[in-house]
Design an enzyme around this catalytic site. Structure first.
Site, mmCIF file in Angstrom:
data_model
loop_
_atom_site.group_PDB
_atom_site.id
_atom_site.type_symbol
_atom_site.label_atom_id
_atom_site.label_comp_id
_atom_site.label_asym_id
_atom_site.label_seq_id
_atom_site.Cartn_x
_atom_site.Cartn_y
_atom_site.Cartn_z
ATOM 1 N N SER A 124 -22.437 17.494 59.384
ATOM 2 C CA SER A 124 -22.703 16.666 60.562
ATOM 3 C C SER A 124 -22.131 17.332 61.807
ATOM 4 O O SER A 124 -21.117 18.054 61.726
ATOM 5 C CB SER A 124 -22.016 15.314 60.355
ATOM 6 N N TYR A 148 -14.000 9.942 58.394
ATOM 7 C CA TYR A 148 -15.344 10.386 57.987
ATOM 8 C C TYR A 148 -15.553 11.855 58.374
ATOM 9 O O TYR A 148 -15.979 12.674 57.564
ATOM 10 C CB TYR A 148 -16.422 9.509 58.642
ATOM 11 N N LYS A 152 -16.251 15.577 56.100
ATOM 12 C CA LYS A 152 -17.308 16.593 56.271
ATOM 13 C C LYS A 152 -16.677 17.973 56.462
ATOM 14 O O LYS A 152 -17.139 18.964 55.909
ATOM 15 C CB LYS A 152 -18.194 16.240 57.469
HETATM 16 P P1 NAD Z 1 -27.383 6.981 53.399
HETATM 17 O O1 NAD Z 1 -26.183 6.125 53.201
HETATM 18 O O2 NAD Z 1 -28.666 6.332 53.702
HETATM 19 O O3 NAD Z 1 -27.593 7.909 52.109
HETATM 20 C C1 NAD Z 1 -26.530 8.344 51.299
HETATM 21 C C2 NAD Z 1 -26.913 8.029 49.866
HETATM 22 O O4 NAD Z 1 -25.886 8.494 49.004
HETATM 23 C C3 NAD Z 1 -27.048 6.527 49.620
HETATM 24 O O5 NAD Z 1 -28.274 6.285 48.969
HETATM 25 C C4 NAD Z 1 -25.862 6.185 48.731
HETATM 26 O O6 NAD Z 1 -26.158 5.138 47.843
HETATM 27 C C5 NAD Z 1 -25.606 7.523 48.030
HETATM 28 N N1 NAD Z 1 -24.219 7.748 47.618
HETATM 29 C C6 NAD Z 1 -23.095 7.625 48.340
HETATM 30 N N2 NAD Z 1 -22.037 7.962 47.601
HETATM 31 C C7 NAD Z 1 -22.503 8.353 46.389
HETATM 32 C C8 NAD Z 1 -21.903 8.826 45.205
HETATM 33 N N3 NAD Z 1 -20.572 8.972 45.099
HETATM 34 N N4 NAD Z 1 -22.693 9.166 44.162
HETATM 35 C C9 NAD Z 1 -24.043 9.024 44.245
HETATM 36 N N5 NAD Z 1 -24.658 8.547 45.325
HETATM 37 C C10 NAD Z 1 -23.900 8.229 46.395
HETATM 38 O O7 NAD Z 1 -27.014 8.050 54.513
HETATM 39 P P2 NAD Z 1 -27.949 9.091 55.250
HETATM 40 O O8 NAD Z 1 -28.033 8.685 56.667
HETATM 41 O O9 NAD Z 1 -29.175 9.336 54.495
HETATM 42 O O10 NAD Z 1 -27.011 10.370 55.208
HETATM 43 C C11 NAD Z 1 -27.157 11.368 54.214
HETATM 44 C C12 NAD Z 1 -26.062 12.400 54.402
HETATM 45 O O11 NAD Z 1 -26.162 12.958 55.698
HETATM 46 C C13 NAD Z 1 -24.656 11.862 54.284
HETATM 47 O O12 NAD Z 1 -23.866 12.837 53.635
HETATM 48 C C14 NAD Z 1 -24.207 11.706 55.719
HETATM 49 O O13 NAD Z 1 -22.810 11.816 55.842
HETATM 50 C C15 NAD Z 1 -24.904 12.877 56.372
HETATM 51 N N6 NAD Z 1 -25.166 12.668 57.806
HETATM 52 C C16 NAD Z 1 -25.851 11.553 58.207
HETATM 53 C C17 NAD Z 1 -26.064 11.359 59.564
HETATM 54 C C18 NAD Z 1 -26.788 10.131 60.057
HETATM 55 O O14 NAD Z 1 -26.687 9.820 61.235
HETATM 56 N N7 NAD Z 1 -27.532 9.411 59.233
HETATM 57 C C19 NAD Z 1 -25.598 12.296 60.506
HETATM 58 C C20 NAD Z 1 -24.924 13.418 60.042
HETATM 59 C C21 NAD Z 1 -24.713 13.609 58.678
HETATM 60 C C1 UD1 Z 2 -21.808 8.584 65.528
HETATM 61 C C2 UD1 Z 2 -20.490 8.917 64.883
HETATM 62 C C3 UD1 Z 2 -20.534 10.333 64.362
HETATM 63 C C4 UD1 Z 2 -21.727 10.534 63.423
HETATM 64 C C5 UD1 Z 2 -23.005 10.146 64.173
HETATM 65 C C6 UD1 Z 2 -24.244 10.261 63.319
HETATM 66 C C7 UD1 Z 2 -18.809 7.565 66.114
HETATM 67 C C8 UD1 Z 2 -17.656 7.618 67.037
HETATM 68 N N1 UD1 Z 2 -19.404 8.766 65.866
HETATM 69 O O1 UD1 Z 2 -21.980 9.454 66.583
HETATM 70 O O2 UD1 Z 2 -19.350 10.635 63.667
HETATM 71 O O3 UD1 Z 2 -21.811 11.876 62.991
HETATM 72 O O4 UD1 Z 2 -22.882 8.791 64.620
HETATM 73 O O5 UD1 Z 2 -24.181 9.350 62.277
HETATM 74 O O6 UD1 Z 2 -19.171 6.534 65.593
HETATM 75 N N2 UD1 Z 2 -24.270 3.458 71.471
HETATM 76 C C9 UD1 Z 2 -24.359 2.327 72.250
HETATM 77 N N3 UD1 Z 2 -24.492 1.112 71.646
HETATM 78 C C10 UD1 Z 2 -24.528 0.979 70.283
HETATM 79 C C11 UD1 Z 2 -24.438 2.146 69.491
HETATM 80 C C12 UD1 Z 2 -24.288 3.380 70.116
HETATM 81 O O7 UD1 Z 2 -24.335 2.404 73.479
HETATM 82 O O8 UD1 Z 2 -24.617 -0.159 69.790
HETATM 83 C C13 UD1 Z 2 -24.190 4.771 72.144
HETATM 84 C C14 UD1 Z 2 -22.944 5.574 71.805
HETATM 85 O O9 UD1 Z 2 -21.883 5.260 72.671
HETATM 86 C C15 UD1 Z 2 -23.467 6.998 71.977
HETATM 87 C C16 UD1 Z 2 -24.939 6.905 71.577
HETATM 88 O O10 UD1 Z 2 -25.274 5.528 71.703
HETATM 89 O O11 UD1 Z 2 -23.415 7.395 73.318
HETATM 90 C C17 UD1 Z 2 -25.206 7.325 70.146
HETATM 91 O O12 UD1 Z 2 -24.322 6.624 69.283
HETATM 92 P P1 UD1 Z 2 -24.424 6.739 67.694
HETATM 93 O O13 UD1 Z 2 -25.816 6.489 67.264
HETATM 94 O O14 UD1 Z 2 -23.348 5.895 67.111
HETATM 95 O O15 UD1 Z 2 -24.140 8.296 67.395
HETATM 96 P P2 UD1 Z 2 -22.892 9.229 67.838
HETATM 97 O O16 UD1 Z 2 -22.059 8.608 68.872
HETATM 98 O O17 UD1 Z 2 -23.439 10.563 68.149
#
Ligand code: NAD
Ligand code: UD1
Length: 360
Positions: A124, A148, A152
């Site tokens: 991430s 969190y 990562k």
């Molecule tokens: P998500 O929660 O929708 O998907 C994660 C999946 O992993 C879920 O289905 C959950 O049930 C499963 N899971 C969690 N722990 C587990 C375990 N111990 N064993 C087996 N399954 C398990 O999240 P996502 O948004 O799809 O994110 C996927 C990955 O990408 C994650 O590692 C997350 O940290 C990373 N990531 C997500 C974002 C985002 O904004 N969505 C941003 C950056 C990185």
């Molecule tokens: C958040 C996480 C980051 C994670 C990323 C993707 C925090 C501090 N950081 O980042 O660790 O990797 O999500 O999952 O939570 N916002 C609003 N109102 C809301 C929600 C968000 O104004 O209800 C704003 C935030 O202040 C930001 C932008 O929208 O400026 C995006 O927010 P968000 O979607 O939470 O992502 P990140 O802040 O990038």
């Protein structure tokens, strides 16, 4: 290739499964169900037009994982399985360390035992902490601002150490910026439990009337309109990048770390207005205090992903909003909703008045 997709029932993993299947790979999902619905399976099968294997397995369960590796003889593993809520990680750091770091260690051990040496890891942009410069390049300084983020960062380091110790092990670290949107079919998408932490799912829930209004965290940042700027990326672009990363890792026989973003910063209000255009819904908002730990502006330099993988984001912010809305309108309660055949009509519903403090 035969690919184990850990966390493949979740938001990003399910989209990656669709792309991998469309390129002729065979996927097997291992997901504990901690943040996913079993209903995703039926939707996935509809999308790929073939049976998909979903095993309810926690990656920390070494016996169950050994059985999976023995049954399927995987060529590679995609590792999405993690808990991802920043606020929750501050309240329950040990749960995050156990699931995300403990889970990664157990998965690497299972891979080693089975002789599987290719990994694509979901990292991430959070590993950059509060970056001192934008666009952010992969060689920027790394820092964890919360538990969190630490999981990562530590997972990346564990994987790097393993690659040093075993010169046959190959890993791709993919640092996602802000994944949003959904598959254009509206069959799969993001289904957060409870109140969404992230901006796009919150906007979607306001649009379908589940939330009254959006709270915009901070209107006084040194940005284009005072609101926070991020690099939103369509989840289908992200899914394509996983397939590209895996295929490149195999053909070039090397590991790497790349940013996955569009390279374009979008402010909160720009996203709100784009969503209003795409959905025809009004999104009432109020500007409130900044959220602790937020940066003003974070967006990627995605040049390395293009150079190595030939990958570049294709979808713009309008497509991200259109597809996020389509998913939400077809599934107002996420996977708990019976699937609607078409997008919900654009009905203006009565709302409680909310002050629009800026940009009205
Ligand atoms: P998500 O929660 O929708 O998907 C994660 C999946 O992993 C879920 O289905 C959950 O049930 C499963 N899971 C969690 N722990 C587990 C375990 N111990 N064993 C087996 N399954 C398990 O999240 P996502 O948004 O799809 O994110 C996927 C990955 O990408 C994650 O590692 C997350 O940290 C990373 N990531 C997500 C974002 C985002 O904004 N969505 C941003 C950056 C990185
Ligand atoms: C958040 C996480 C980051 C994670 C990323 C993707 C925090 C501090 N950081 O980042 O660790 O990797 O999500 O999952 O939570 N916002 C609003 N109102 C809301 C929600 C968000 O104004 O209800 C704003 C935030 O202040 C930001 C932008 O929208 O400026 C995006 O927010 P968000 O979607 O939470 O992502 P990140 O802040 O990038």
């Amino acid at each position: 290739m035969r690919i184990l997709v850990c966390g493949g029932a979740g938001y990003i993993g399910s989209h990656a499964c669709v792309t991998l299947c469309s390129r002729g790979h065979h996927v097997v999902i291992a997901d504990s169900g901690v943040n996913s619905s079993p209903r995703v399976l039926q939707r996935l099968q509809r999308l790929v037009g073939a049976p998909v294997s979903l095993h309810r397995v926690d990656i920390r369960d070494r016996r169950a994982m050994a059985a999976l590796f023995a049954t399927y003889h995987f060529d590679a593993v995609l590792h999405f399985a993690a808990l991802k809520a920043v606020g929750e990680s501050c309240r329950k750091p040990l749960d995050y360390f156990d699931n995300n770091i403990g889970g990664t260690i157990a998965l690497l051990q299972s891979m080693q035992e089975a002789g599987v040496r290719r990994l694509v890891f979901s990292s991430s942009a959070t590993v950059y902490g509060d970056p001192s410069q934008v666009p952010v390049r992969e060689d920027a300084g790394l820092q964890a601002l919360n538990p969190y983020g630490r999981t990562k960062l530590v997972a990346e380091q564990l994987i790097e150490d393993l690659c040093r110790a075993d010169d046959r092990f190959r890993a791709a670290n993919l640092r996602y910026f802000n994944p949003v949107g959904a598959h254009p079919s509206g069959l799969i998408g993001e289904d957060p439990c409870g109140e969404p932490n992230n901006l796009m799912p919150y906007i979607c829930q306001v649009a379908v009337g589940q939330r009254d209004h959006l709270r915009v965290f901070g209107g006084d940042y040194p940005t284009v309109d005072g609101t926070g700027v991020r690099d939103y990326i369509h989840v289908v672009d992200l899914a394509q990048a996983h397939a590209d990363a895996l295929e490149y890792m195999v053909s070039a026989d090397r590991g790497f770390t790349v940013n996955l973003g569009t390279g374009r910063g979008i402010s909160v209000l720009e996203l709100v207005h784009a969503f209003e255009r795409a959905s025809g819904q009004r999104i009432p908002y109020e500007i409130v205090e900044r959220r602790p730990g937020d940066s003003a502006e974070v967006f990627a330099d995605p040049a390395l992903a293009q150079q190595l993988l030939g990958w570049r984001a294709q979808y713009d912010v309008d497509a991200m909003c259109r597809d996020a809305w389509h998913w939400q309108a077809m599934n107002p309660q996420g996977y708990r909703s019976p699937l609607r055949r078409a997008a919900a009509p654009r009905v203006e519903r009565p709302r409680r008045a909310v002050a629009r403090l800026a940009g009205a």
